[in-house]
Scaffold this motif. Structure first.
Motif, PDB file in Angstrom:
ATOM      1  N   THR A   1       0.843  -1.189   0.000  1.00 40.05           N
ATOM      2  CA  THR A   1       0.000   0.000   0.000  1.00 40.05           C
ATOM      3  C   THR A   1       0.884   1.246   0.000  1.00 40.05           C
ATOM      4  OG1 THR A   1      -0.054   0.170   2.411  1.00 40.05           O
ATOM      5  CG2 THR A   1      -1.710  -1.263   1.358  1.00 40.05           C
ATOM      6  N   MET A   2       0.267   2.408  -0.184  1.00 38.31           N
ATOM      7  CA  MET A   2       1.023   3.656  -0.118  1.00 38.31           C
ATOM      8  C   MET A   2       1.669   3.825   1.256  1.00 38.31           C
ATOM      9  SD  MET A   2      -1.284   6.501  -2.060  1.00 38.31           S
ATOM     10  CE  MET A   2      -2.454   6.041  -3.328  1.00 38.31           C
ATOM     11  N   ARG A   3       0.953   3.451   2.292  1.00 32.20           N
ATOM     12  CA  ARG A   3       1.494   3.590   3.640  1.00 32.20           C
ATOM     13  C   ARG A   3       2.678   2.645   3.852  1.00 32.20           C
ATOM     14  NH1 ARG A   3      -2.224   2.353   8.880  1.00 32.20           N
ATOM     15  NH2 ARG A   3      -0.683   2.569  10.531  1.00 32.20           N
ATOM     16  N   ASP A   4       2.573   1.399   3.348  1.00 28.09           N
ATOM     17  CA  ASP A   4       3.698   0.468   3.419  1.00 28.09           C
ATOM     18  C   ASP A   4       4.922   1.050   2.715  1.00 28.09           C
ATOM     19  OD1 ASP A   4       2.157  -1.456   4.725  1.00 28.09           O
ATOM     20  OD2 ASP A   4       1.575  -2.446   2.855  1.00 28.09           O
ATOM     21  N   ARG A   5       4.695   1.624   1.525  1.00 24.01           N
ATOM     22  CA  ARG A   5       5.798   2.174   0.760  1.00 24.01           C
ATOM     23  C   ARG A   5       6.398   3.384   1.461  1.00 24.01           C
ATOM     24  NH1 ARG A   5       7.018   1.958  -4.715  1.00 24.01           N
ATOM     25  NH2 ARG A   5       5.838   0.016  -4.639  1.00 24.01           N
ATOM     26  N   PHE A   6       5.547   4.183   2.069  1.00 23.21           N
ATOM     27  CA  PHE A   6       6.058   5.328   2.837  1.00 23.21           C
ATOM     28  C   PHE A   6       6.995   4.867   3.944  1.00 23.21           C
ATOM     29  CE2 PHE A   6       5.041   7.379   6.997  1.00 23.21           C
ATOM     30  CZ  PHE A   6       5.933   8.439   6.885  1.00 23.21           C
ATOM     31  N   ILE A   7       6.590   3.827   4.682  1.00 25.54           N
ATOM     32  CA  ILE A   7       7.411   3.344   5.795  1.00 25.54           C
ATOM     33  C   ILE A   7       8.757   2.832   5.296  1.00 25.54           C
ATOM     34  CG2 ILE A   7       7.589   1.562   7.580  1.00 25.54           C
ATOM     35  CD1 ILE A   7       4.514   1.803   7.904  1.00 25.54           C
ATOM     36  N   SER A   8       8.753   2.027   4.241  1.00 24.85           N
ATOM     37  CA  SER A   8      10.015   1.476   3.738  1.00 24.85           C
ATOM     38  C   SER A   8      10.894   2.563   3.133  1.00 24.85           C
ATOM     39  CB  SER A   8       9.738   0.372   2.706  1.00 24.85           C
ATOM     40  OG  SER A   8       9.033   0.874   1.585  1.00 24.85           O
TER      41      SER A   8
ATOM     42  N   ALA B   1      10.826   5.929   3.792  1.00 28.42           N
ATOM     43  CA  ALA B   1      11.315   6.838   4.840  1.00 28.42           C
ATOM     44  C   ALA B   1      12.405   6.170   5.674  1.00 28.42           C
ATOM     45  CB  ALA B   1      10.163   7.292   5.726  1.00 28.42           C
ATOM     46  N   SER B   2      12.261   4.872   5.936  1.00 26.10           N
ATOM     47  CA  SER B   2      13.289   4.145   6.695  1.00 26.10           C
ATOM     48  C   SER B   2      14.610   4.139   5.941  1.00 26.10           C
ATOM     49  CB  SER B   2      12.826   2.716   6.970  1.00 26.10           C
ATOM     50  OG  SER B   2      11.671   2.700   7.794  1.00 26.10           O
ATOM     51  N   GLN B   3      14.542   3.945   4.633  1.00 28.61           N
ATOM     52  CA  GLN B   3      15.762   3.972   3.821  1.00 28.61           C
ATOM     53  C   GLN B   3      16.358   5.375   3.785  1.00 28.61           C
ATOM     54  OE1 GLN B   3      15.184   2.656  -0.227  1.00 28.61           O
ATOM     55  NE2 GLN B   3      17.214   3.309  -0.867  1.00 28.61           N
ATOM     56  N   LEU B   4      15.517   6.379   3.659  1.00 30.52           N
ATOM     57  CA  LEU B   4      16.003   7.756   3.586  1.00 30.52           C
ATOM     58  C   LEU B   4      16.676   8.192   4.884  1.00 30.52           C
ATOM     59  CD1 LEU B   4      13.028   9.378   1.655  1.00 30.52           C
ATOM     60  CD2 LEU B   4      15.388   9.162   0.834  1.00 30.52           C
ATOM     61  N   LEU B   5      16.254   7.623   6.006  1.00 27.95           N
ATOM     62  CA  LEU B   5      16.911   7.932   7.283  1.00 27.95           C
ATOM     63  C   LEU B   5      18.383   7.510   7.251  1.00 27.95           C
ATOM     64  CD1 LEU B   5      14.077   6.887   9.730  1.00 27.95           C
ATOM     65  CD2 LEU B   5      15.137   9.151   9.684  1.00 27.95           C
ATOM     66  N   ASP B   6      18.684   6.439   6.524  1.00 28.65           N
ATOM     67  CA  ASP B   6      20.071   5.992   6.391  1.00 28.65           C
ATOM     68  C   ASP B   6      20.877   6.913   5.484  1.00 28.65           C
ATOM     69  OD1 ASP B   6      19.493   3.748   7.956  1.00 28.65           O
ATOM     70  OD2 ASP B   6      19.002   2.508   6.207  1.00 28.65           O
ATOM     71  N   GLU B   7      20.172   7.567   4.548  1.00 26.89           N
ATOM     72  CA  GLU B   7      20.860   8.361   3.530  1.00 26.89           C
ATOM     73  C   GLU B   7      20.926   9.849   3.848  1.00 26.89           C
ATOM     74  OE1 GLU B   7      18.520   7.566   0.097  1.00 26.89           O
ATOM     75  OE2 GLU B   7      19.016   5.418   0.023  1.00 26.89           O
ATOM     76  N   GLU B   8      19.972  10.355   4.622  1.00 27.50           N
ATOM     77  CA  GLU B   8      19.868  11.797   4.866  1.00 27.50           C
ATOM     78  C   GLU B   8      20.061  12.073   6.347  1.00 27.50           C
ATOM     79  OE1 GLU B   8      19.525  14.021   2.556  1.00 27.50           O
ATOM     80  OE2 GLU B   8      19.017  12.775   0.824  1.00 27.50           O
ATOM     81  N   PRO B   9      21.226  12.559   6.761  1.00 25.71           N
ATOM     82  CA  PRO B   9      21.493  12.730   8.194  1.00 25.71           C
ATOM     83  C   PRO B   9      20.642  13.778   8.888  1.00 25.71           C
ATOM     84  CG  PRO B   9      23.278  13.638   6.861  1.00 25.71           C
ATOM     85  CD  PRO B   9      22.400  12.881   5.931  1.00 25.71           C
ATOM     86  N   ARG B  10      20.030  14.687   8.141  1.00 23.99           N
ATOM     87  CA  ARG B  10      19.201  15.700   8.803  1.00 23.99           C
ATOM     88  C   ARG B  10      17.722  15.312   8.846  1.00 23.99           C
ATOM     89  NH1 ARG B  10      17.071  20.657   5.747  1.00 23.99           N
ATOM     90  NH2 ARG B  10      16.608  19.905   3.649  1.00 23.99           N
ATOM     91  N   LEU B  11      17.388  14.145   8.288  1.00 20.52           N
ATOM     92  CA  LEU B  11      15.999  13.698   8.257  1.00 20.52           C
ATOM     93  C   LEU B  11      15.596  13.092   9.597  1.00 20.52           C
ATOM     94  CD1 LEU B  11      13.582  13.402   6.254  1.00 20.52           C
ATOM     95  CD2 LEU B  11      14.349  11.057   5.883  1.00 20.52           C
TER      96      LEU B  11
ATOM     97  N   GLU C   1       6.148   7.218  -3.343  1.00 22.15           N
ATOM     98  CA  GLU C   1       7.589   7.163  -3.096  1.00 22.15           C
ATOM     99  C   GLU C   1       8.318   8.292  -3.817  1.00 22.15           C
ATOM    100  OE1 GLU C   1      11.481   4.289  -3.864  1.00 22.15           O
ATOM    101  OE2 GLU C   1       9.463   3.403  -3.894  1.00 22.15           O
ATOM    102  N   ALA C   2       7.984   8.510  -5.082  1.00 22.74           N
ATOM    103  CA  ALA C   2       8.663   9.550  -5.858  1.00 22.74           C
ATOM    104  C   ALA C   2       8.435  10.930  -5.257  1.00 22.74           C
ATOM    105  CB  ALA C   2       8.177   9.512  -7.308  1.00 22.74           C
ATOM    106  N   LEU C   3       7.202  11.217  -4.856  1.00 15.64           N
ATOM    107  CA  LEU C   3       6.885  12.522  -4.301  1.00 15.64           C
ATOM    108  C   LEU C   3       7.533  12.716  -2.930  1.00 15.64           C
ATOM    109  CD1 LEU C   3       3.156  12.654  -5.433  1.00 15.64           C
ATOM    110  CD2 LEU C   3       5.007  14.123  -6.272  1.00 15.64           C
ATOM    111  N   LEU C   4       7.606  11.639  -2.134  1.00 14.48           N
ATOM    112  CA  LEU C   4       8.263  11.736  -0.830  1.00 14.48           C
ATOM    113  C   LEU C   4       9.752  11.994  -0.998  1.00 14.48           C
ATOM    114  CD1 LEU C   4       8.171  11.467   2.271  1.00 14.48           C
ATOM    115  CD2 LEU C   4       8.583   9.018   1.965  1.00 14.48           C
ATOM    116  N   ARG C   5      10.389  11.265  -1.888  1.00 10.98           N
ATOM    117  CA  ARG C   5      11.822  11.460  -2.108  1.00 10.98           C
ATOM    118  C   ARG C   5      12.113  12.892  -2.562  1.00 10.98           C
ATOM    119  NH1 ARG C   5      15.157   7.144  -2.060  1.00 10.98           N
ATOM    120  NH2 ARG C   5      14.203   5.060  -1.900  1.00 10.98           N
ATOM    121  N   GLU C   6      11.263  13.413  -3.402  1.00 13.52           N
ATOM    122  CA  GLU C   6      11.438  14.790  -3.869  1.00 13.52           C
ATOM    123  C   GLU C   6      11.252  15.782  -2.727  1.00 13.52           C
ATOM    124  OE1 GLU C   6       8.907  17.590  -6.864  1.00 13.52           O
ATOM    125  OE2 GLU C   6       9.614  15.690  -7.704  1.00 13.52           O
TER     126      GLU C   6
END
Length: 300
Positions: free
Chosen positions: A3-10, A12-22, A142-147
């Motif tokens: 679902t969109m919510r599942d994708r958001f969780i995965s 955002a979890s990945q982005l936490l590893d990549e973006e130190p200010r997130l 996912e695309a809109l969140l990453r942006e």
């Protein structure tokens, strides 16, 4: 498919590893999904419990320190309940952040009206400077969140269990995309309403525009589509309060003789739980209901 919510969780979890200010701020909702990320980043995944005003305040406080907060819970608890904090802590203090909601207008009918927020986008419309994304597919979410993570502005991402069968290429700055061209009028399908709109307008000579970013509103794209038609008649189909974007569309068409029909969730509360599909039908947002109202509005 997730679902969109599942994708958001995965995502955002990945982005936490990549973006130190997130950072991610939660109010119990989706806390289990973020448990692994919280173990890895205990200082940047914060669960405040069922305290939605605090949820927003903590996110804005993080933004004041230079962090990029993602603030997440159900839409009714993210926009409606702590609206004063959204207005003051983010808006008045002029800091950026990303609000990511779930449940939307009727995603979980068993939760009752306390868990429905058909007025969330209309409420945010009273504030200045918010970008509003309404994806129609997990890939788009996912695309809109990453942006959104790469910026410093104020962004609302509205997730839903309702979704289209196929994802489309999206970008928050690309405006509305043309899915189908016609001459009798223009129908704007917002996010997860696209499949129903395409089914409802099958065989009708109308242009269908797809919108995943509704604020800022693509005034130029709407004017272009409406000006190319025989009549500047525009129908907006939104998965939240009917008429939310009608005034905005009217402003976009000010230099053209035009008519605007806003379709969406009605103001009357539906007091039986039912299922999401039954709520769509009751609000006239299923293909049959949409076709009747769109056909009745368009001029011969």
């Amino acid at each position: 498919m997730d679902t969109m919510r599942d994708r958001f969780i995965s995502t955002a979890s990945q982005l936490l590893d990549e973006e130190p200010r997130l950072a991610v701020v939660l109010a119990d909702i989706s806390a289990d999904g973020f448990a692994p990320a919280r173990r890895t980043h205990p200082d940047r995944v914060i669960n405040v419990g069922i305290r939605e005003q605090l949820l927003v305040g903590v996110g804005a406080g993080m933004a004041l320190t230079g962090m990029r907060p993602i603030v997440h819970t159900f839409a009714s608890f993210l926009v409606e309940r702590p609206f004063e904090q959204v207005k003051l802590d983010f808006g008045h203090q002029d800091v950026g952040g990303i609000l990511v909601s779930a449940a939307g207008s009727y995603d979980w009918p068993a939760g009752g009206f306390t868990h429905m927020a058909p007025g969330d986008v209309a409420l945010l419309d009273t504030l200045d400077g918010w970008t509003v994304h309404v994806p129609g597919h997990p890939d788009e979410a996912e695309a809109l969140l990453r942006e959104a993570v790469t910026g410093d502005d104020r962004v609302y991402v509205r997730l839903s269990l309702q979704e289209n069968r196929e994802a489309r290429r999206v970008s928050g700055g690309s405006g509305f995309s043309v899915v189908r061209e016609g001459r009798r009028g223009t129908v704007i399908a917002v996010g997860p309403m696209l499949d129903n709109v395409l089914a409802a307008t099958e065989g009708l000579d109308v242009t269908v525009l797809y919108a995943t970013t509704v604020r800022p509103f693509d005034a130029e794209g709407v004017r272009r589509a409406a000006g190319a038609a025989t009549n500047a008649d525009v129908v907006i189909v939104e998965p939240y309060l009917a008429g939310t974007s009608s005034a905005t569309a009217g402003e976009a068409l000010m230099d053209l003789p035009h008519r605007v029909l806003g379709l969406g969730v009605g103001r009357a509360e539906l007091r039986r739980y039912g299922q999401m599909e039954e709520h769509l039908t009751a609000h006239g947002l299923d293909p049959r209901g949409l076709r009747e109202r769109i056909s009745g509005f368009l001029r011969p």
